[in-house]
Design a protein around this motif. Structure first.
Motif, short mmCIF file in Angstrom:
data_model
loop_
_atom_site.label_atom_id
_atom_site.label_comp_id
_atom_site.label_asym_id
_atom_site.label_seq_id
_atom_site.Cartn_x
_atom_site.Cartn_y
_atom_site.Cartn_z
N PRO A 13 -29.75 15.93 3.31
CA PRO A 13 -29.19 14.97 2.20
C PRO A 13 -28.83 13.76 2.48
N HIS A 14 -28.19 13.47 3.76
CA HIS A 14 -27.80 12.43 4.29
C HIS A 14 -29.12 11.47 4.41
N ALA A 15 -30.25 12.04 4.78
CA ALA A 15 -31.64 11.11 4.66
C ALA A 15 -32.05 10.89 3.21
N ALA A 16 -31.60 11.74 2.25
CA ALA A 16 -32.13 11.72 0.95
C ALA A 16 -31.16 10.56 0.34
N GLY A 17 -29.90 10.57 0.87
CA GLY A 17 -29.07 9.39 0.14
C GLY A 17 -29.76 8.08 0.58
N VAL A 18 -30.08 8.11 1.80
CA VAL A 18 -30.70 6.77 2.29
C VAL A 18 -31.66 6.40 1.64
N ALA A 19 -32.64 7.14 1.57
CA ALA A 19 -33.87 7.12 0.56
C ALA A 19 -33.37 6.67 -0.90
N ALA A 20 -32.56 7.10 -1.35
CA ALA A 20 -31.98 6.79 -2.63
C ALA A 20 -31.72 5.22 -2.75
N LEU A 21 -30.96 4.70 -1.63
CA LEU A 21 -30.48 3.49 -1.40
C LEU A 21 -31.99 2.43 -1.36
N LEU A 22 -32.71 3.06 -0.66
CA LEU A 22 -33.96 2.16 -0.49
C LEU A 22 -34.88 2.25 -1.82
N LYS A 23 -34.63 3.20 -2.71
CA LYS A 23 -35.32 3.12 -4.02
C LYS A 23 -34.52 2.38 -4.71
N SER A 24 -33.32 1.99 -4.78
CA SER A 24 -32.58 1.39 -5.51
C SER A 24 -32.89 -0.40 -5.17
N LYS A 25 -33.35 -0.45 -4.07
CA LYS A 25 -33.59 -2.14 -3.59
C LYS A 25 -35.12 -2.02 -4.06
N HIS A 26 -35.92 -0.87 -3.79
CA HIS A 26 -37.31 -1.00 -3.98
C HIS A 26 -37.81 -0.29 -5.33
N PRO A 27 -37.47 -0.40 -6.54
CA PRO A 27 -37.56 0.35 -7.37
C PRO A 27 -39.15 0.71 -7.84
N ARG A 28 -39.99 -0.19 -7.32
CA ARG A 28 -41.22 0.29 -7.73
C ARG A 28 -42.10 0.82 -6.66
N ALA A 29 -41.16 1.09 -5.46
CA ALA A 29 -42.16 1.72 -4.30
C ALA A 29 -42.44 3.18 -4.72
N THR A 30 -43.70 3.62 -4.22
CA THR A 30 -44.12 4.88 -4.44
C THR A 30 -43.51 5.76 -3.41
N PRO A 31 -43.88 7.30 -3.71
CA PRO A 31 -43.20 8.21 -2.49
C PRO A 31 -43.85 7.83 -1.07
N ALA A 32 -44.94 7.40 -0.76
CA ALA A 32 -45.62 7.26 0.22
C ALA A 32 -44.96 5.84 0.77
N GLN A 33 -44.88 4.89 -0.02
CA GLN A 33 -44.23 3.71 0.57
C GLN A 33 -42.52 3.71 0.69
N LEU A 34 -42.01 4.85 -0.01
CA LEU A 34 -40.71 5.02 0.27
C LEU A 34 -40.41 5.57 1.45
N GLN A 35 -41.32 6.66 1.87
CA GLN A 35 -41.14 7.59 3.22
C GLN A 35 -41.33 6.32 4.23
N ALA A 36 -42.47 5.37 4.26
CA ALA A 36 -42.63 4.43 5.25
C ALA A 36 -41.43 3.33 5.52
N LEU A 37 -40.64 3.20 4.41
CA LEU A 37 -39.39 2.19 4.54
C LEU A 37 -38.35 3.25 5.31
N LEU A 38 -38.36 4.51 4.95
CA LEU A 38 -37.19 5.38 5.56
C LEU A 38 -37.50 5.39 7.05
N LYS A 39 -38.98 5.45 7.24
CA LYS A 39 -38.95 5.54 8.91
C LYS A 39 -38.95 4.08 9.53
N ALA A 40 -39.16 2.88 8.93
CA ALA A 40 -38.92 1.93 9.39
C ALA A 40 -37.63 1.24 9.59
N GLN A 41 -36.70 1.74 8.76
CA GLN A 41 -35.46 1.24 8.91
C GLN A 41 -34.29 2.30 9.91
N ALA A 42 -35.16 3.26 10.39
CA ALA A 42 -34.43 4.25 11.24
C ALA A 42 -34.32 3.54 12.75
#
Length: 509
Positions: A437-466
């Motif tokens: 859920p901590h990672a899910a929360g960060v993913a939600a922040l990323l989705k908030s900033k990038h609302p058009r991001a697909t699941p694959a793009q969102l996963q890539a963003l999650l990995k890139a900011q780690a």
């Protein structure tokens, strides 16, 4: 509960139905027949087993298979036309064998190894609740930091990933919802009520969604797991208790735990993924494995059918824009190894000791394609002693707590995660259940900033900011001279942390 998050990535072929465009989405009403409570169904079918029957996803085939199901003494509970999954109850001991021989059936099998039982309650075990004296001490410490929640001084996990600072920049959008697929969520909790989305919540026990008022709530206060997870994601910054990683996003509850055993059966999880997709959920959190098998082996027809059904459902949700995150597990297993000893399966009857190959036997949904697998860390940014790991399997890491070897300098000095509990309470828990859920929360922040991001793009963003600390020089946690786990890989990606520990502050910047 052993199944809660208290490998190698599965390379499954996408079922034909899931190659359809999102515009051909499953209609919400198509999942259910006449509403009936799961308890009533289970009581009526006490001597029966539950099955998933996976077919070609066209109406003619499904209609033909349904006739065959009836002829084999099966009762259809729910039909998910768009993914070709039918949930069935049958007392016929040869039902699985008979239905697998039917034209159009691609896989079929029992989802449990013991008969359906009447509804009851479950004891999830004890948690360490915050006492009045502890709360007073923590409130005094929290007051020294302006803008902190009353119990935030004990939330070392927020500071570890910069979530406290991120909230001042962007707490997340109310247009983003994280669905907690779990034991239910107590939406009456004062820290959860402001952000709860009832319209995206349901009870999926029995394999079809019940959206009646409060159906998503835990059966008893002992079923606290989902409420704790929900608080980690989105507890509001409202001057009450704790804060979540993304205190501005919405959180929903989809209950999948069996009322009698507390187990997370496949048909319930299939229902949850489809419901989340059809109700516009952007992210799901999955801090569990699908019961009754810790690992589902593809050479077993029942276990293969479970993998097939759950994978169709989660891929369907991905096609509709939903990103899934799942906990890696608490067994300290190396999911990239050649062999793992499993003495816990099946957990609904008599477990049998077996040695499995994690490249052929899968932890579901953790090892399904496109699912973000999360390992756990403690306050020292080191893998938690219990956390399962594996190069090429773990995608990211996040705080899950470690009360044994990693203790924080906080008022309570507790290395676990503090979060919400039913009936307005708070308690500490640890596990990869808390990391996801901590990672899910960060993913939600990323989705908030990038609302058009697909699941694959969102996963890539999650990995890139780690942030990846790299493999430790030594992982001899108890100091006995023996390595307690072996980290493979380098500073960019490795078996302990995947691409790194998630970073909420980097996500919003």
């Amino acid at each position: 509960m052993a199944h809660l998050r208290s490998r190698r990535r599965l390379a499954l072929a996408v079922p034909v139905v899931l190659s359809l465009t999102a515009s051909l989405g499953f209609l919400p009403a198509a999942a259910s027949a006449a509403p009936q409570t799961a308890a009533a169904e289970q009581a009526a079918d006490a001597p029966a087993l539950a099955y998933v029957v996976n077919t070609k996803a066209d109406h003619r085939t499904i209609a033909s298979v349904k006739r065959a199901i009836a002829a084999a003494d099966g009762k259809v509970v729910a039909t998910y036309d768009r993914i070709g999954v039918i949930v069935v109850h049958s007392a016929n001991p040869d039902f699985g064998k008979e239905i697998r021989a039917v034209r159009g059936v691609q896989s079929a099998g029992a989802t449990r190894t013991s008969p359906l039982t009447p509804a009851g309650t479950t004891d999830a075990g004890a948690a360490d609740f915050v006492t009045a004296a502890e709360a007073a001490r923590t409130r005094a410490a929290s007051a020294l930091t302006p803008g902190s929640e009353p119990l935030e001084a004990d939330q070392w996990d927020l500071r570890a990933i910069g979530a406290d600072k991120a909230a001042k920049i962007n707490p997340g959008s109310g247009k983003v919802t994280v669905a907690v697929i779990d034991t239910g969520v107590d939406d009456t909790h004062p820290d959860l009520a402001p952000n709860f989305s009832a319209s995206q919540s349901a009870n999926c026990v029995g394999g079809k969604a019940d959206t009646s008022e409060g159906a998503w709530r835990p059966y008893t206060a002992d079923d606290y797991h989902g409420t704790h997870v929900a608080g980690e994601i989105a507890a509001a910054r409202n001057g009450v208790g704790v804060a979540g990683v993304a205190p501005g996003v919405k959180v929903a509850g989809i209950k999948v735990s069996d009322p009698d055993s507390g187990l997370f059966y496949p048909e319930n999880v299939v229902c949850a993924f489809v419901f989340a997709a059809d109700h516009g959920v952007e992210i799901t959190n999955n801090s569990y494995y699908v019961d009754p098998w810790l690992y589902n082996c593809m050479d077993d027809p029942d276990q293969k059918a479970i993998v097939d059904a759950v994978n169709r459902a989660q891929l369907y949700a991905q096609k509709k824009g939903t990103l899934h995150l799942a906990s890696a597990g608490n067994s300290n297993h190396d999911l990239a190894s050649d062999a793992i000893d499993d003495a816990s399966s099946p957990n609904d009857s008599t477990p049998v000791e077996r040695t499995i190959d994690p490249s052929e036997c899968y932890d579901i949904p953790t090892q399904l394609p496109g699912v973000v697998t999360v390992s756990a860390t403690g306050v020292q940014n080191l893998k938690s002693y219990y956390s399962t790991y594996g190069k090429g399997v773990v995608d990211v890491a996040a705080p899950g707590g470690d009360r044994r070897y990693q203790l924080p300098d906080t008022p309570s000095k507790d290395g676990r995660i503090l979060s919400t509990m039913p009936n307005g309470q708070y308690a500490w828990l640890q596990g990869t259940s808390m990391a996801s859920p901590h990672a899910a929360g960060v993913a939600a922040l990323l989705k908030s900033k990038h609302p058009r991001a697909t699941p694959a793009q969102l996963q890539a963003l999650l990995k890139a900011q780690a942030n990846n600390p790299g493999c430790p020089e030594s992982y001899d946690q108890d100091g006995d001279g023996v390595q307690d786990a072996t980290c493979e890989g380098g500073s960019r990606v490795n078996g302990f942390y995947g691409f790194g520990i998630v970073d909420a502050l980097r996500a919003v910047k």
